[in-house]
Motif scaffolding. Sequence first.
Motif, PDB file in Angstrom:
ATOM      1  N   ASP A  40       0.823  -1.210   0.000  1.00 49.60           N
ATOM      2  CA  ASP A  40       0.000   0.000   0.000  1.00 49.60           C
ATOM      3  C   ASP A  40       0.858   1.262   0.000  1.00 49.60           C
ATOM      4  N   VAL A  41       1.817   1.331   0.912  1.00 45.75           N
ATOM      5  CA  VAL A  41       2.554   2.594   1.092  1.00 45.75           C
ATOM      6  C   VAL A  41       3.757   2.737   0.168  1.00 45.75           C
ATOM      7  N   THR A  42       4.196   1.660  -0.464  1.00 45.04           N
ATOM      8  CA  THR A  42       5.334   1.792  -1.374  1.00 45.04           C
ATOM      9  C   THR A  42       4.926   1.823  -2.834  1.00 45.04           C
ATOM     10  N   GLU A  43       3.905   1.068  -3.210  1.00 45.21           N
ATOM     11  CA  GLU A  43       3.507   1.000  -4.624  1.00 45.21           C
ATOM     12  C   GLU A  43       2.209   1.745  -4.908  1.00 45.21           C
ATOM     13  N   ARG A  44       1.160   1.384  -4.190  1.00 48.28           N
ATOM     14  CA  ARG A  44      -0.156   1.960  -4.485  1.00 48.28           C
ATOM     15  C   ARG A  44      -0.229   3.441  -4.153  1.00 48.28           C
ATOM     16  N   LEU A  45       0.413   3.852  -3.070  1.00 52.79           N
ATOM     17  CA  LEU A  45       0.380   5.260  -2.674  1.00 52.79           C
ATOM     18  C   LEU A  45       1.006   6.152  -3.732  1.00 52.79           C
ATOM     19  N   LEU A  46       2.027   5.670  -4.392  1.00 48.21           N
ATOM     20  CA  LEU A  46       2.687   6.442  -5.442  1.00 48.21           C
ATOM     21  C   LEU A  46       1.705   6.794  -6.559  1.00 48.21           C
ATOM     22  N   LEU A  47       0.786   5.908  -6.854  1.00 47.57           N
ATOM     23  CA  LEU A  47      -0.212   6.152  -7.897  1.00 47.57           C
ATOM     24  C   LEU A  47      -1.297   7.126  -7.442  1.00 47.57           C
ATOM     25  N   ILE A  48      -1.489   7.219  -6.130  1.00 45.78           N
ATOM     26  CA  ILE A  48      -2.562   8.048  -5.579  1.00 45.78           C
ATOM     27  C   ILE A  48      -2.070   9.459  -5.257  1.00 45.78           C
ATOM     28  N   ASN A  49      -0.932   9.541  -4.544  1.00 43.65           N
ATOM     29  CA  ASN A  49      -0.446  10.829  -4.059  1.00 43.65           C
ATOM     30  C   ASN A  49       1.077  10.757  -3.928  1.00 43.65           C
ATOM     31  N   SER A  50       1.778  11.293  -4.895  1.00 45.29           N
ATOM     32  CA  SER A  50       3.239  11.180  -4.906  1.00 45.29           C
ATOM     33  C   SER A  50       3.898  12.003  -3.796  1.00 45.29           C
ATOM     34  N   GLU A  51       3.286  13.107  -3.419  1.00 46.24           N
ATOM     35  CA  GLU A  51       3.846  13.933  -2.334  1.00 46.24           C
ATOM     36  C   GLU A  51       3.778  13.187  -1.005  1.00 46.24           C
TER      37      GLU A  51
END
Length: 84
Positions: A40-51
Amino acid sequence: MREDIIDRIIDEANYIIKTGATVRQTAKVFLFSKSTVHKDVTERLLLINSELHQKVKKVLDKNLSERHIRGGEATRKKYLLKNN
């Protein structure tokens, strides 16, 4: 991606940033596996909110660099309790 999953990922990320928690600690709080939280926090989060991803990455990198210290401290406590 489903809205509930996006909300979960953002909640996990905010928790890690706010508390400095490890992936393992975050998984216990949110009742998900370490693997799920890590993805979630390494791959999926990058797609949702890069900041937000960059902020979480800093905390996770710090935790990784301190991992050996926490492990040594846990071992020390284990043997202190064992000897008493």
